[in-house]
Design a protein around this motif. Sequence first.
Motif, PDB file in Angstrom:
ATOM      1  N   HIS A 151       0.868  -1.181   0.000  1.00 57.56           N
ATOM      2  CA  HIS A 151       0.000   0.000   0.000  1.00 57.56           C
ATOM      3  C   HIS A 151       0.903   1.229   0.000  1.00 57.56           C
ATOM      4  O   HIS A 151       1.688   1.412   0.927  1.00 57.56           O
ATOM      5  CB  HIS A 151      -0.885   0.027   1.247  1.00 57.56           C
ATOM      6  CG  HIS A 151      -1.659  -1.236   1.451  1.00 57.56           C
ATOM      7  ND1 HIS A 151      -2.614  -1.676   0.555  1.00 57.56           N
ATOM      8  CD2 HIS A 151      -1.608  -2.176   2.427  1.00 57.56           C
ATOM      9  CE1 HIS A 151      -3.112  -2.814   0.983  1.00 57.56           C
ATOM     10  NE2 HIS A 151      -2.523  -3.150   2.109  1.00 57.56           N
ATOM     11  N   CYS A 152       0.786   2.033  -1.044  1.00 57.75           N
ATOM     12  CA  CYS A 152       1.713   3.161  -1.174  1.00 57.75           C
ATOM     13  C   CYS A 152       0.954   4.468  -1.408  1.00 57.75           C
ATOM     14  O   CYS A 152      -0.132   4.476  -2.006  1.00 57.75           O
ATOM     15  CB  CYS A 152       2.650   2.951  -2.357  1.00 57.75           C
ATOM     16  SG  CYS A 152       3.489   1.375  -2.310  1.00 57.75           S
ATOM     17  N   TYR A 212      -3.306   0.456  -9.631  1.00 54.01           N
ATOM     18  CA  TYR A 212      -3.281  -0.896  -9.061  1.00 54.01           C
ATOM     19  C   TYR A 212      -2.431  -1.767  -9.973  1.00 54.01           C
ATOM     20  O   TYR A 212      -2.785  -1.969 -11.137  1.00 54.01           O
ATOM     21  CB  TYR A 212      -4.685  -1.493  -8.995  1.00 54.01           C
ATOM     22  CG  TYR A 212      -5.630  -0.722  -8.095  1.00 54.01           C
ATOM     23  CD1 TYR A 212      -5.680  -0.976  -6.730  1.00 54.01           C
ATOM     24  CD2 TYR A 212      -6.477   0.250  -8.624  1.00 54.01           C
ATOM     25  CE1 TYR A 212      -6.542  -0.266  -5.905  1.00 54.01           C
ATOM     26  CE2 TYR A 212      -7.343   0.967  -7.805  1.00 54.01           C
ATOM     27  CZ  TYR A 212      -7.364   0.700  -6.452  1.00 54.01           C
ATOM     28  OH  TYR A 212      -8.213   1.409  -5.641  1.00 54.01           O
ATOM     29  N   ASP A 222      -1.184  -1.115  -4.489  1.00 53.49           N
ATOM     30  CA  ASP A 222      -1.944   0.104  -4.789  1.00 53.49           C
ATOM     31  C   ASP A 222      -1.085   1.318  -4.473  1.00 53.49           C
ATOM     32  O   ASP A 222      -0.396   1.353  -3.455  1.00 53.49           O
ATOM     33  CB  ASP A 222      -3.283   0.157  -4.043  1.00 53.49           C
ATOM     34  CG  ASP A 222      -3.157  -0.127  -2.565  1.00 53.49           C
ATOM     35  OD1 ASP A 222      -2.954   0.825  -1.801  1.00 53.49           O
ATOM     36  OD2 ASP A 222      -3.254  -1.314  -2.181  1.00 53.49           O
TER      37      ASP A 222
END
Length: 335
Positions: A151-152, A212, A222
Amino acid sequence: MSELKIGLVGTGMIGRTHIERINQKLQGGKVIACADYNLDFAKSVADKFGIQACASGEEMIRSDAIDAVIVTTADPFHEQYVMAAIKAGKYVFCEKPLAPEADACKRIVEAEIAGGKQLVQVGFMRRYDPGYRQLKAHIDSGKFGLPLALHCVHRNYDAPGWKTPMSVENSMIHEIDVLRWLLGENYATVEVRFPKTTRHAEDGVRDPQIMYLTTVSGVRIDVESFVNCRYGYDVRCEVVCEEGCLNLPEPANAMIRTNDSRVTPICHDWSKRFPEAYNVEFQEWINAVKEGRVDGPTAWDGYLGQVTASAVSKARDTQTVVEIKYDAMPDFYKR
Ligand code: ISE
């Protein structure tokens, strides 16, 4: 060679910070000349740093006084100067992206292979950030099992003059490169979704965007890009593994108690977020060039980045899931 003599083309903000870093902090190299399409501006920068201003980038690159080249022009002009450096047989460091289009990157790769020697390094500086290096060491240790999801977040305070595609080509290109390096595998598919657009986006610009990606082995990523977030510069990365979650360290800023609150400041823009990464990146580049090799991100990495970026742009424009296909890596780039 006692000191690497460097010519820099493109004296905008990032170019100037690189001259300052190399000439005032690092060892083994000096920027001795600069060029810019705006010659008067190049002269003012040259005066400030006590170096020479050249009327043309190409001329500077050809000059016998220059051992190696740094390209920090606007993105669409990278190709012409990287090509000039390859033609002159000189090592060249090009800021990211190598070029805005995958085809231009391919031309650079072909020219480099035809010249028979690796000369090009691309400025994907996050690979040199101590925080990302810690994440990579943890992943590679296997202690936390396999990475499953990432998760970014990549937010900028504002983005004057921005166009929708730049969120991929100019901003998330960092994640495209660093996450591929972190996981050690290529991407397989991509899609892009738009949250509600902020009122701070300039006319017609879609911001934020969420990219994504899936990798070949099925890791799901993401990345939220929000270039008008209006609170500062914020880069985050969480790697969800089978037996632990790894988080990119934030810069260490003192927490301040003030006005009935506790505040930990964050950076306002990118220029203050990764100073150590830039220092390490350029010191390693200078050292490697003096030893006659390139050991950072190659033109091939730059090309793969833009192949991915084109697929991301297609996914964004068509609002579909797009498969990403890469050519096989030429032996020339195998280390
Ligand atoms: C800029 O060129 C950078 O490299 C920054 O790291 C990124 O956050 C910004 O969005 C780009 O425009």
